[in-house]
Scaffold this motif. Structure first.
Motif, mmCIF file in Angstrom:
data_model
loop_
_atom_site.group_PDB
_atom_site.id
_atom_site.type_symbol
_atom_site.label_atom_id
_atom_site.label_comp_id
_atom_site.label_asym_id
_atom_site.label_seq_id
_atom_site.Cartn_x
_atom_site.Cartn_y
_atom_site.Cartn_z
ATOM 1 N N GLU A 109 -35.449 38.491 68.072
ATOM 2 C CA GLU A 109 -36.478 38.661 70.116
ATOM 3 C C GLU A 109 -38.372 37.835 68.875
ATOM 4 O O GLU A 109 -38.721 38.082 70.200
ATOM 5 C CB GLU A 109 -35.943 39.168 70.351
ATOM 6 C CG GLU A 109 -35.249 39.020 71.191
ATOM 7 C CD GLU A 109 -34.890 40.046 72.321
ATOM 8 O OE1 GLU A 109 -35.347 41.036 72.266
ATOM 9 O OE2 GLU A 109 -33.233 40.677 72.726
ATOM 10 N N GLY A 110 -38.321 38.761 67.495
ATOM 11 C CA GLY A 110 -39.988 38.892 67.970
ATOM 12 C C GLY A 110 -40.202 39.437 68.137
ATOM 13 O O GLY A 110 -41.815 39.994 68.362
ATOM 14 N N VAL A 111 -40.051 40.896 68.389
ATOM 15 C CA VAL A 111 -40.638 42.338 68.618
ATOM 16 C C VAL A 111 -41.049 42.922 67.935
ATOM 17 O O VAL A 111 -42.067 43.707 67.713
ATOM 18 C CB VAL A 111 -39.539 42.718 69.480
ATOM 19 C CG1 VAL A 111 -40.177 44.271 70.172
ATOM 20 C CG2 VAL A 111 -39.329 42.017 71.279
ATOM 21 N N ILE A 112 -40.557 42.622 66.932
ATOM 22 C CA ILE A 112 -40.560 43.610 65.487
ATOM 23 C C ILE A 112 -41.435 42.350 64.264
ATOM 24 O O ILE A 112 -39.816 41.560 64.530
ATOM 25 C CB ILE A 112 -39.853 44.821 64.649
ATOM 26 C CG1 ILE A 112 -38.449 43.939 65.011
ATOM 27 C CG2 ILE A 112 -40.219 45.663 66.192
ATOM 28 C CD1 ILE A 112 -37.887 45.229 64.354
ATOM 29 N N ASP A 113 -41.780 42.232 63.855
ATOM 30 C CA ASP A 113 -41.721 41.899 62.413
ATOM 31 C C ASP A 113 -40.730 42.415 61.203
ATOM 32 O O ASP A 113 -39.510 42.967 61.283
ATOM 33 C CB ASP A 113 -42.878 41.562 61.478
ATOM 34 C CG ASP A 113 -43.418 43.157 61.136
ATOM 35 O OD1 ASP A 113 -42.848 43.893 61.126
ATOM 36 O OD2 ASP A 113 -44.889 43.143 60.617
ATOM 37 N N ARG A 114 -39.901 41.689 60.216
ATOM 38 C CA ARG A 114 -39.954 41.800 59.227
ATOM 39 C C ARG A 114 -40.493 43.374 58.768
ATOM 40 O O ARG A 114 -38.979 43.965 58.329
ATOM 41 C CB ARG A 114 -39.806 41.149 58.098
ATOM 42 C CG ARG A 114 -38.497 41.401 57.339
ATOM 43 C CD ARG A 114 -37.367 40.043 57.434
ATOM 44 N NE ARG A 114 -36.439 40.555 56.961
ATOM 45 C CZ ARG A 114 -34.627 40.679 57.140
ATOM 46 N NH1 ARG A 114 -33.987 40.316 58.492
ATOM 47 N NH2 ARG A 114 -34.243 40.607 56.064
ATOM 48 N N ALA A 115 -40.543 43.581 58.613
ATOM 49 C CA ALA A 115 -41.606 45.166 57.674
ATOM 50 C C ALA A 115 -41.405 46.023 58.596
ATOM 51 O O ALA A 115 -40.079 46.997 58.248
ATOM 52 C CB ALA A 115 -42.790 45.087 57.693
ATOM 53 N N GLU A 116 -41.218 46.289 60.176
ATOM 54 C CA GLU A 116 -40.599 46.838 60.742
ATOM 55 C C GLU A 116 -38.985 47.087 60.947
ATOM 56 O O GLU A 116 -38.676 48.332 60.973
ATOM 57 C CB GLU A 116 -41.430 46.744 62.061
ATOM 58 C CG GLU A 116 -42.361 46.790 62.382
ATOM 59 C CD GLU A 116 -42.863 46.768 63.996
ATOM 60 O OE1 GLU A 116 -44.361 47.463 64.030
ATOM 61 O OE2 GLU A 116 -42.680 45.810 64.163
ATOM 62 N N PHE A 117 -38.182 46.003 60.801
ATOM 63 C CA PHE A 117 -37.042 45.605 60.676
ATOM 64 C C PHE A 117 -36.299 46.621 59.059
ATOM 65 O O PHE A 117 -35.762 47.295 59.471
ATOM 66 C CB PHE A 117 -36.397 44.852 60.723
ATOM 67 C CG PHE A 117 -35.069 44.620 60.072
ATOM 68 C CD1 PHE A 117 -34.280 44.794 61.188
ATOM 69 C CD2 PHE A 117 -34.809 44.138 59.229
ATOM 70 C CE1 PHE A 117 -32.560 44.827 60.964
ATOM 71 C CE2 PHE A 117 -33.413 44.292 58.663
ATOM 72 C CZ PHE A 117 -32.564 44.460 59.987
ATOM 73 N N GLU A 118 -36.587 46.816 58.150
ATOM 74 C CA GLU A 118 -36.609 47.113 57.004
ATOM 75 C C GLU A 118 -37.206 48.727 57.002
ATOM 76 O O GLU A 118 -36.295 49.654 56.599
ATOM 77 C CB GLU A 118 -36.938 47.055 56.035
ATOM 78 C CG GLU A 118 -37.195 45.361 55.745
ATOM 79 C CD GLU A 118 -35.176 44.767 55.088
ATOM 80 O OE1 GLU A 118 -34.869 45.718 54.504
ATOM 81 O OE2 GLU A 118 -35.086 44.437 55.194
ATOM 82 N N SER A 122 -33.821 51.156 57.191
ATOM 83 C CA SER A 122 -33.674 52.397 55.942
ATOM 84 C C SER A 122 -33.484 53.690 56.605
ATOM 85 O O SER A 122 -33.038 54.645 56.137
ATOM 86 C CB SER A 122 -34.926 52.428 55.149
ATOM 87 O OG SER A 122 -35.746 52.604 55.714
ATOM 88 N N ALA A 123 -33.956 54.265 58.255
ATOM 89 C CA ALA A 123 -34.316 55.192 58.607
ATOM 90 C C ALA A 123 -32.442 55.586 58.630
ATOM 91 O O ALA A 123 -32.255 56.329 59.113
ATOM 92 C CB ALA A 123 -35.246 54.997 60.135
ATOM 93 N N ALA A 124 -31.657 54.512 59.326
ATOM 94 C CA ALA A 124 -30.697 54.382 60.452
ATOM 95 C C ALA A 124 -30.079 54.908 59.014
ATOM 96 O O ALA A 124 -28.926 55.678 58.957
ATOM 97 C CB ALA A 124 -30.149 52.979 60.828
#
Length: 127
Positions: A109-118, A122-124
């Motif tokens: 959806e574009g709410v977060i970028d790729r770095a935030e997704f990664e 990793s936290a999950a």
């Protein structure tokens, strides 16, 4: 207002005793309504005794049913702890796959970028 130090001391002791009495009275009333083995008539009779002959009824209740008060209090605390623990388990019960799919939806959806997704991924995976 007070004539002497001894009057002040006496008023302080009386107020302390009254507050202690109220605390014990509220404990007894809570225990009375927490008790599932007593009928409504028994509870009503205890309340009437507590209203009309308060000190005697309070001491009789503590002597006659004091050990049951402890058991009911412990049971109530254990039930509250179990409810809290089950709520926490349900709230934290989302699996890593659910967390990653939610993060992927936010990325799409574009709410977060790729770095935030990664970072979320990793936290999950680590939890």
């Amino acid at each position: 207002m007070w004539d002497s130090f001894w009057d002040f001391l006496w008023y302080t002791i009386v107020i302390f005793a009254f507050v202690a009495y109220l605390m014990i009275l509220f404990h007894v009333i809570v225990d009375l309504f927490r008790d599932e083995s007593s009928s409504g008539w028994v509870k009503a009779a205890w309340i009437l005794f507590l209203v009309f002959i308060p000190y005697i009824a309070l001491f009789v209740y503590l002597i006659a049913r004091g050990s049951g008060m402890v058991q009911r209090s412990v049971a109530a605390h254990e039930a509250a702890k179990q409810q809290t623990d089950s709520y926490i388990r349900r709230a934290a019960g989302t699996s890593a796959a659910d967390q990653i799919s939610t993060a992927k939806g936010l990325l799409d959806e574009g709410v977060i970028d790729r770095a935030e997704f990664e970072q979320l991924k990793s936290a999950a995976m680590s939890s």
